[in-house]
Scaffold this active site. Structure first.
Site, short mmCIF file in Angstrom:
data_model
loop_
_atom_site.label_atom_id
_atom_site.label_comp_id
_atom_site.label_asym_id
_atom_site.label_seq_id
_atom_site.Cartn_x
_atom_site.Cartn_y
_atom_site.Cartn_z
N ASP A 105 75.56 -31.49 -1.15
CA ASP A 105 75.96 -30.26 -1.84
C ASP A 105 75.18 -30.06 -3.14
O ASP A 105 75.16 -28.96 -3.69
CB ASP A 105 77.46 -30.30 -2.15
CG ASP A 105 78.31 -29.84 -0.99
OD1 ASP A 105 77.76 -29.21 -0.06
OD2 ASP A 105 79.53 -30.11 -0.99
N ASP A 121 81.45 -27.25 8.53
CA ASP A 121 81.79 -28.06 7.36
C ASP A 121 83.00 -28.95 7.64
O ASP A 121 83.75 -28.73 8.61
CB ASP A 121 82.06 -27.16 6.15
CG ASP A 121 81.59 -27.77 4.84
OD1 ASP A 121 81.44 -29.01 4.78
OD2 ASP A 121 81.37 -27.02 3.87
N ASP A 150 78.15 -17.79 4.21
CA ASP A 150 78.96 -18.98 3.97
C ASP A 150 80.43 -18.61 3.79
O ASP A 150 80.86 -17.51 4.15
CB ASP A 150 78.40 -19.74 2.75
CG ASP A 150 78.62 -21.24 2.85
OD1 ASP A 150 79.76 -21.69 2.68
OD2 ASP A 150 77.64 -21.97 3.09
N ASP A 151 81.19 -19.50 3.22
CA ASP A 151 82.64 -19.42 3.10
C ASP A 151 83.09 -18.10 2.48
O ASP A 151 82.45 -17.59 1.55
CB ASP A 151 83.11 -20.59 2.22
CG ASP A 151 84.59 -20.85 2.32
OD1 ASP A 151 85.30 -20.09 2.99
OD2 ASP A 151 85.03 -21.85 1.72
#
Length: 733
Positions: free
Chosen positions: A534, A468, A356-357
């Protein structure tokens, strides 16, 4: 004096069109020179109805009311309502040419009707209004699933009004479907970040109930569906009509009841002032408006699910078990830590590992780096290859998080190209989550993003992109002109997704937007999965997933097992409740497994094994949701299409008012078949409020589908935030 009448009282047979599919009928009327109107949308009228269409028309034809128009020009409801034809509600087309041409009346110039032998059909009608200088194309389809969908394309013709040659300023284009007077109640969904898709009801009274989405993306407060139905309609009862606007930008859905009793559901794109201006030869195509009719909300959902599963691009392979790194490591991208997480994931049965990020340049926190889509050389001196290779050696696919539409002011890209950022004139756009929005319709921006994403996919063995989109498009305009941007931005996004998929057809893409915000049938034409929310607190997810499935089948909804203590709500839940909730979706894990105990990892591995065993059923069967007589608990399940097996969840959401709960009814089974019912492990022993559980839980039970549906099973007295899985299999006799 006799009452005034319309010019024509009896239609020709070929002016009445009856389309039938999957228990739904759509009857259209095409009067001389007019665009189609709808006489009936709802329950199947049967093949014999074709012999009575003229009589149906006569039965539906109203007489003028006192103090009303002297002439009835519309029978039924026009798909594109026109002010010039006497419609007193919201008109279908709104716009003008410098104040002129605001009230069009289209004369039909062509009509094509296609009716496949398998059922359903397609009607294409063309119309022209010389006075306003506009041409209209209407497409109306009854799909094999029983869904109706329609869209319109308006084109400015070569002729213009007067000598000005002014373009046509299109303010809106919305289509409608009629609903009968028995539809007295409305339901749609509200929400916010972290509590998406909360149901709300209202009476369907005279006036307009309008839901407008002005966030530039499908927001958490988008209605998802707008349903009307008979009083008290529920999952398994009542007649229901519902619409969905398949668009990922600004849009609206509305229900309107006029003073004469006419009621419609409608929707379309929500355009900003001046956003669409049509010069001669220019066209605007509306998004599809979908309509679903059924007995109860489950049948409404089933039509959407069948349609989505029948698409050519619908995911065909089993939905893999995902391990996403976000809530495990956040921005702490240390190779050794990530490799340890991957090994633990492989041990419990993970099939897809998603980084992920935090992997790209300057991205040590959320305030910098967006836009700089290069692997960070300081954190990843050897690139992503060491992690990807290890993940693949462990038998897992590799996925990567991106957020291409956004940019941080603190980024190399923003400093080099401030003109690439959406905004009005020189005004500094408002920040949200430390982000601004790139203008995807700008060819330079589009080219940069396509090159960067294409390079990442070519240079790394990536199977999956988590795409996203964390910021609303507020005050979004193309620079330097300052014209509204959402319409073109949305189309540019669709083009970018399609181009990447064409270049990398094996790469799957998830639509993630602040969690579960960008969820609509528009984005799902270009992506393979959505992220439900989320928030992965299972108590919140029970409602979020319950209502997300009103539109989408389980296999398209990402649903993960989080840590024992939720990162977003601080609640603590047993693993059985977390995993049993995530099971009903596209299953995954978002938990630092390196911190989990060996016992927890072993139990999680059993849940992963169960998911792999039952996903063929979960991702092909029919969704059923029992009606909640007690809001403290819920029942939902999936029944195989042939009704040979099912998996249900009994969920205790809260403490009940009564000491002993009522019965668990299991709908959707074959009433004349015998079934064995047993508790499904793992998680077969949730925490109880009673010293002993019901005998059927200990030993199983054999009953007919009719008994299970009409009588049910005595529910165990569970503590709140617990669930019990029930496995049901038909007895072969």
């Amino acid at each position: 004096m006799p009452p005034p009448t319309s010019r024509k009282t009896t239609p020709e047979a070929d002016q009445l069109i009856h389309l039938r599919a999957a228990g739904t009928s759509l009857v259209l009327f095409t009067d001389d020179g007019r665009l189609p109107s709808v006489l009936h949308w709802g329950a199947d009228l049967g093949a014999a109805a074709d012999e009575f269409l003229t009589e149906l028309y006569l039965a539906a034809r109203p007489s003028p009311a006192p103090n009303d128009l002297d002439e009835i020009t519309v029978v039924g409801v026009d798909v594109l309502p026109e002010h010039a034809s006497g419609w007193r509600g919201r008109p279908g087309l709104t716009g003008h040419r410098e104040g002129q041409g605001w009230s069009p009346q289209f004369l039909r110039t062509a009509l094509t009707v296609t009716t496949p032998a398998a059922g359903g059909g397609r009607v294409v009608a063309e119309g022209l209004d010389v006075q306003t200088g506009l041409a209209m194309l209407l497409e109306i389809e009854l799909l094999p699933s029983g869904l109706v969908r329609q869209r319109a394309t308006v084109t400015a013709t070569a002729d213009s009004l007067g000598e000005s040659g002014a373009p046509y300023a299109l303010d809106g284009l919305a289509l409608v479907l009629p609903v009968p007077p028995v539809a007295t109640e409305l339901l749609d969904l509200a929400g916010r970040w972290g509590r998406e898709r909360a149901p709300q009801r209202a009476p369907f009274i005279v006036g307009s109930h309008t839901r407008e989405n002005r966030r530039g993306r499908t927001g958490a407060d988008a209605p998802l569906i707008l349903a009307s139905g008979t009083d008290g309609f529920d999952f398994r009862s009542g007649e229901v009509w519902a619409v969905h606007t398949a668009w990922s930008g600004n849009h609206l859905a509305y229900a309107e009841r006029l003073a004469d009793g006419t009621s419609v559901l409608g929707g379309g794109e929500l355009l900003a002032s001046g956003e669409i201006r049509l010069a001669a030869g220019d066209s605007y195509e509306s998004p599809w408006l979908y309509g679903s009719y059924g007995r109860g909300l489950d049948e409404i959902a089933a039509r959407f699910h069948r349609h989505l599963r029948a698409r050519q691009q619908h995911p065909k392979s089993p939905r893999p078990v995902v391990l996403n790194t976000w809530e495990a490591v956040y921005f702490d991208h240390d190779l050794d830590r990530l490799l340890a997480l991957a090994r633990h994931g492989a041990e419990v049965g993970v099939e897809r590992y998603v980084l992920d990020d935090g992997w790209f340049r300057h991205r040590r926190h959320s305030r910098a780096g967006l836009g700089d889509w290069y692997v960070d050389e300081e954190v990843w001196p050897d690139g992503l290859t060491p992690l990807i290779d290890e993940v693949r050696e462990l038998g897992m696919e590799f996925g990567l998080w991106v957020e291409p539409e956004m940019v941080n002011p603190d980024s190399d890209l923003a400093r080099a190209h401030p003109e690439w950022i959406l905004g009005v004139g020189e005004r500094t756009p408002l920040l949200s989550r430390n982000q601004l929005v790139l203008d995807l319709d700008n060819p330079e921006v589009y080219g940069y993003l396509l090159e960067r994403l294409d390079a990442l996919l070519r240079e790394n063995r990536i199977d999956y992109l988590k795409w996203d989109h964390n910021r609303d498009l507020i005050d979004a305009a193309h620079r330097p002109a300052g014209t509204p941007a959402v319409h073109r931005q949305t189309h540019a996004l669709y083009r970018l997704l399609d181009e990447l998929r064409a270049r990398h057809p094996k790469v799957e893409i998830e639509s993630c937007s602040s969690g579960g915000l960008r969820i609509d049938l528009g984005i799902l034409e270009h992506t393979d999965r959505v992220w439900g929310s989320d928030v992965i607190d299972p108590l919140e997810r029970q409602q979020i997933q319950r209502w997300t499935t009103q539109l989408l089948p389980l296999e398209l909804i990402g649903s993960h097992v989080g840590a024992p203590r939720s990162h977003t709500t601080a609640r603590t839940h047993a693993l059985s409740f977390r995993a049993g909730t995530a099971l009903f979706g596209s299953f995954g894990i978002e938990w630092d497994l390196t911190s989990a105990s060996a016992e927890d990892r072993a139990e999680l591995a059993r849940w992963v094994a169960l998911y792999k065993e039952v996903r063929p059923l979960l991702h092909s069967g029919v969704l059923v949701r029992d009606e909640q007589h007690d809001p403290a608990f819920a029942v939902h399940g999936i029944v195989a299409a042939d009704q040979t097996e099912a998996l249900f969840a009994f969920v205790q959401l809260d403490t009940p008012l009564t000491a002993i709960p009522g019965s668990i009814r299991l709908p959707g089974l074959d009433p004349d078949r015998c079934y064995d019912v047993r508790v499904q492990a793992p998680g077969e022993r949730p925490s109880l409020r009673q010293p002993r559980t019901a005998p059927w839980i200990e030993h199983g039970v054999r009953l007919t589908g009719r008994i299970l549906t009409e009588v049910g099973l005595r529910a165990p007295a569970l503590h709140p935030e617990q669930l019990l899985l029930l496995r049901i299999e038909a007895v072969n006799e």
